[in-house]
Design a protein around this motif. Structure first.
Motif, mmCIF file in Angstrom:
data_model
loop_
_atom_site.group_PDB
_atom_site.id
_atom_site.type_symbol
_atom_site.label_atom_id
_atom_site.label_comp_id
_atom_site.label_asym_id
_atom_site.label_seq_id
_atom_site.Cartn_x
_atom_site.Cartn_y
_atom_site.Cartn_z
ATOM 1 N N THR B 20 0.757 -0.574 4.539
ATOM 2 C CA THR B 20 0.376 0.066 5.816
ATOM 3 C C THR B 20 1.523 -0.119 6.823
ATOM 4 O O THR B 20 2.511 -0.801 6.523
ATOM 5 C CB THR B 20 -0.891 -0.579 6.426
ATOM 6 O OG1 THR B 20 -0.539 -1.890 6.904
ATOM 7 C CG2 THR B 20 -2.007 -0.690 5.403
ATOM 8 N N ASP B 21 1.349 0.456 7.990
ATOM 9 C CA ASP B 21 2.377 0.279 9.028
ATOM 10 C C ASP B 21 2.201 -1.052 9.757
ATOM 11 O O ASP B 21 2.950 -1.349 10.664
ATOM 12 C CB ASP B 21 2.375 1.457 10.010
ATOM 13 C CG ASP B 21 1.040 1.615 10.705
ATOM 14 O OD1 ASP B 21 0.052 0.937 10.298
ATOM 15 O OD2 ASP B 21 0.963 2.423 11.641
ATOM 16 N N ARG B 22 1.189 -1.842 9.362
ATOM 17 C CA ARG B 22 1.055 -3.192 9.945
ATOM 18 C C ARG B 22 1.653 -4.199 8.991
ATOM 19 O O ARG B 22 1.242 -4.297 7.821
ATOM 20 C CB ARG B 22 -0.424 -3.529 10.163
ATOM 21 C CG ARG B 22 -0.829 -3.246 11.603
ATOM 22 C CD ARG B 22 -1.816 -4.305 12.061
ATOM 23 N NE ARG B 22 -3.164 -3.779 12.038
ATOM 24 C CZ ARG B 22 -4.241 -4.539 12.240
ATOM 25 N NH1 ARG B 22 -4.133 -5.837 12.424
ATOM 26 N NH2 ARG B 22 -5.429 -3.992 12.227
ATOM 27 N N ASP B 23 2.643 -4.935 9.508
ATOM 28 C CA ASP B 23 3.370 -5.904 8.681
ATOM 29 C C ASP B 23 2.399 -6.942 8.104
ATOM 30 O O ASP B 23 1.621 -7.547 8.842
ATOM 31 C CB ASP B 23 4.417 -6.602 9.552
ATOM 32 C CG ASP B 23 5.327 -7.486 8.723
ATOM 33 O OD1 ASP B 23 5.667 -7.083 7.595
ATOM 34 O OD2 ASP B 23 5.661 -8.595 9.186
ATOM 35 N N GLY B 24 2.442 -7.129 6.779
ATOM 36 C CA GLY B 24 1.621 -8.177 6.155
ATOM 37 C C GLY B 24 0.177 -7.777 5.920
ATOM 38 O O GLY B 24 -0.628 -8.604 5.500
ATOM 39 N N VAL B 25 -0.152 -6.512 6.194
ATOM 40 C CA VAL B 25 -1.528 -6.064 5.977
ATOM 41 C C VAL B 25 -1.537 -4.889 5.005
ATOM 42 O O VAL B 25 -0.755 -3.944 5.139
ATOM 43 C CB VAL B 25 -2.202 -5.643 7.305
ATOM 44 C CG1 VAL B 25 -3.575 -5.017 7.045
ATOM 45 C CG2 VAL B 25 -2.325 -6.841 8.236
ATOM 46 N N LEU B 26 -2.395 -4.959 3.997
ATOM 47 C CA LEU B 26 -2.502 -3.894 2.995
ATOM 48 C C LEU B 26 -3.872 -3.229 3.105
ATOM 49 O O LEU B 26 -4.796 -3.781 3.695
ATOM 50 C CB LEU B 26 -2.358 -4.486 1.581
ATOM 51 C CG LEU B 26 -1.102 -5.283 1.262
ATOM 52 C CD1 LEU B 26 -1.174 -5.828 -0.169
ATOM 53 C CD2 LEU B 26 0.163 -4.437 1.439
ATOM 54 N N ILE B 27 -3.963 -2.040 2.505
ATOM 55 C CA ILE B 27 -5.269 -1.418 2.305
ATOM 56 C C ILE B 27 -5.675 -1.656 0.854
ATOM 57 O O ILE B 27 -4.884 -1.423 -0.067
ATOM 58 C CB ILE B 27 -5.226 0.090 2.615
ATOM 59 C CG1 ILE B 27 -5.098 0.295 4.130
ATOM 60 C CG2 ILE B 27 -6.492 0.790 2.102
ATOM 61 C CD1 ILE B 27 -4.775 1.713 4.529
ATOM 62 N N GLN B 28 -6.880 -2.150 0.670
ATOM 63 C CA GLN B 28 -7.430 -2.413 -0.665
ATOM 64 C C GLN B 28 -8.556 -1.403 -0.886
ATOM 65 O O GLN B 28 -9.567 -1.445 -0.184
ATOM 66 C CB GLN B 28 -7.981 -3.845 -0.690
ATOM 67 C CG GLN B 28 -8.654 -4.243 -1.990
ATOM 68 C CD GLN B 28 -9.467 -5.548 -1.839
ATOM 69 O OE1 GLN B 28 -10.209 -5.710 -0.871
ATOM 70 N NE2 GLN B 28 -9.319 -6.444 -2.795
ATOM 71 N N HIS B 71 -8.737 -13.220 2.511
ATOM 72 C CA HIS B 71 -7.782 -12.165 2.862
ATOM 73 C C HIS B 71 -8.405 -10.990 3.631
ATOM 74 O O HIS B 71 -7.674 -10.141 4.156
ATOM 75 C CB HIS B 71 -7.083 -11.654 1.599
ATOM 76 C CG HIS B 71 -7.923 -10.756 0.744
ATOM 77 N ND1 HIS B 71 -7.370 -9.834 -0.119
ATOM 78 C CD2 HIS B 71 -9.267 -10.642 0.616
ATOM 79 C CE1 HIS B 71 -8.349 -9.200 -0.732
ATOM 80 N NE2 HIS B 71 -9.498 -9.650 -0.313
ATOM 81 N N TYR B 72 -9.718 -10.937 3.730
ATOM 82 C CA TYR B 72 -10.374 -9.791 4.381
ATOM 83 C C TYR B 72 -10.084 -9.774 5.883
ATOM 84 O O TYR B 72 -10.287 -10.770 6.571
ATOM 85 C CB TYR B 72 -11.889 -9.871 4.149
ATOM 86 C CG TYR B 72 -12.663 -8.788 4.855
ATOM 87 C CD1 TYR B 72 -12.799 -7.519 4.299
ATOM 88 C CD2 TYR B 72 -13.254 -9.030 6.099
ATOM 89 C CE1 TYR B 72 -13.513 -6.526 4.953
ATOM 90 C CE2 TYR B 72 -13.965 -8.045 6.762
ATOM 91 C CZ TYR B 72 -14.095 -6.790 6.187
ATOM 92 O OH TYR B 72 -14.785 -5.816 6.837
ATOM 93 N N LEU B 84 -5.040 -9.155 4.036
ATOM 94 C CA LEU B 84 -3.737 -9.815 4.151
ATOM 95 C C LEU B 84 -2.954 -9.632 2.860
ATOM 96 O O LEU B 84 -3.527 -9.715 1.764
ATOM 97 C CB LEU B 84 -3.921 -11.314 4.405
ATOM 98 C CG LEU B 84 -4.580 -11.717 5.718
ATOM 99 C CD1 LEU B 84 -4.686 -13.242 5.789
ATOM 100 C CD2 LEU B 84 -3.782 -11.176 6.910
ATOM 101 N N GLU B 85 -1.667 -9.399 2.980
ATOM 102 C CA GLU B 85 -0.817 -9.328 1.791
ATOM 103 C C GLU B 85 -0.564 -10.752 1.295
ATOM 104 O O GLU B 85 -0.084 -11.595 2.060
ATOM 105 C CB GLU B 85 0.515 -8.639 2.130
ATOM 106 C CG GLU B 85 1.413 -8.508 0.926
ATOM 107 C CD GLU B 85 2.626 -7.622 1.181
ATOM 108 O OE1 GLU B 85 2.882 -7.257 2.346
ATOM 109 O OE2 GLU B 85 3.320 -7.293 0.195
#
Lengths: 241, 241
Positions: B20-28, B71-72, B84-85
């Protein structure tokens, strides 16, 4: 004092136990039978029982000399020992110094890779389940042993490993891996029992990595008796020197 | 603040991860795909991704509320979370409260037998080896984790178990067993990741012992969506009350 052999109390794939007229002492006889792959491969190999009895006696005596208590009392005849009667803990303790066997096949380790510190594994002794690998939680849930006993098994097996690695190294062999079985004496002490032989150890020539142990039989890697004889003769040269 | 979905970085059997465009954050994202027996059994079941996303979000939020970090971060859409990545530790941590599955088949436990204290197991995440069970020595020899990390995994997994057993019990279900996966955040902390869903838990109705989880798919024990919906609805009634 002569010991009298009484009735057979247990016959396994490779050994027979007899009661004796000495309280708490059994006769452990090594058979000529070789089995592998859960009994699928089977043979009677003359001389195997004799060589295993010789090798196990040498190693148990050497361990005793180094302060590592075990069930071996004395030789009884060419292929039998007098041993302490133990209440066996139905767990096999395996120690691995070099990757081979299930470490390669099941876990993808590279064959022959040195493992330091050694790996210790527990297997449940249960023929009908094909001796599955277990962890401490399984053993405790099955009511077989508590954490203190398992700590003791690990510590003792690693001490035996240190001693045997040194002995086999002096005898120009690599101790790849091996299996131990422990039991409880009448006073509750945990004592090493069973056998230490090329049936229960993987042993490779130190220079060529040639297999000298039961893998010769399992995988048709050469004459079993020849391998066992080499092991015995090499050990004889070092354990009394 | 809106989060932008960028490129796919990993697709597994049941989930997809996007940067994603947020550093260290993914979409699951939770997929509708169901697989079992090493991928031999396979189906696309509409609504599974949605229900798994709902259930996993409820449970991760509930764990957080109880001080159990994971991580949620937030919901992203109907079947996706922001998480969280983490740098995942390639080990599955399994906790078992009641005997089922491999405990019955491999180790001979009686199906449905209560196990107290619970059993913790480690499995190596390695598709080509079919995720073999391992002990601490194997994990250390493979350079995957040290004893301190393994202690932490065991302690944390048992805390998660305590919390989940309580939640599911309130929701009239038995938490038979479940699988967790942990990873390391950038600061090195071990954090619970992956998912907690009926794909990764065995859940039985508290009164009837009816299977509500993915065993419905594995063993044709009833409609999967119906089971997952029961789980979701029962949880909804208790996790906010």
């Amino acid at each position: 004092m002569e010991v009298k052999k009484l009735e057979k109390i247990y016959e396994g794939k490779a050994k027979i136990y007899y009661r004796t007229d000495r309280d708490g002492v059994l006769i452990q006889e090594f058979k000529d039978h070789a089995t592998a792959f859960d009994g699928e491969k089977f043979a009677v190999i003359e001389g195997k029982g004799y060589l295993n009895a010789r090798i196990s006696a040498l190693l148990f005596r050497e361990l005793k000399r180094r302060g590592l208590e075990n069930h071996y009392v004395d030789d009884y005849d060419d292929k039998s020992h007098l041993v302490l009667e133990l209440k066996m803990i139905p767990v096999e303790v395996v120690v691995r110094n070099i990757a081979a066997g299930s470490l390669v096949k099941r876990l993808g380790f590279e064959m022959g890779k040195a493992i330091s510190p050694p790996i210790v594994e527990f297997y449940l002794k249960a023929d009908e389940l094909h001796d599955p690998i277990v962890n401490r939680y399984h053993i405790k849930a099955l009511g077989i042993a508590d954490d203190d006993t398992l700590d003791e098994l690990e510590v003792e097996a690693l001490k035996v490993n240190d001693a045997l690695v040194e002995v086999f190294n002096k005898a120009s062999m690599k101790l790849v891996d091996f299996k131990l079985e422990y039991g409880r004496a009448r006073d509750g002490c945990v004592i090493l029992g069973d056998e230490i032989t090329p049936d229960t150890c993987r042993l490779w020539d130190r220079e060529t990595d040639n297999t000298l142990d039961k893998d010769r039989f399992r995988f048709d890697k050469g004459d079993l008796i020849e391998g066992y004889r080499v092991i015995y003769e090499r050990l004889l040269r070092v354990v009394y020197s």
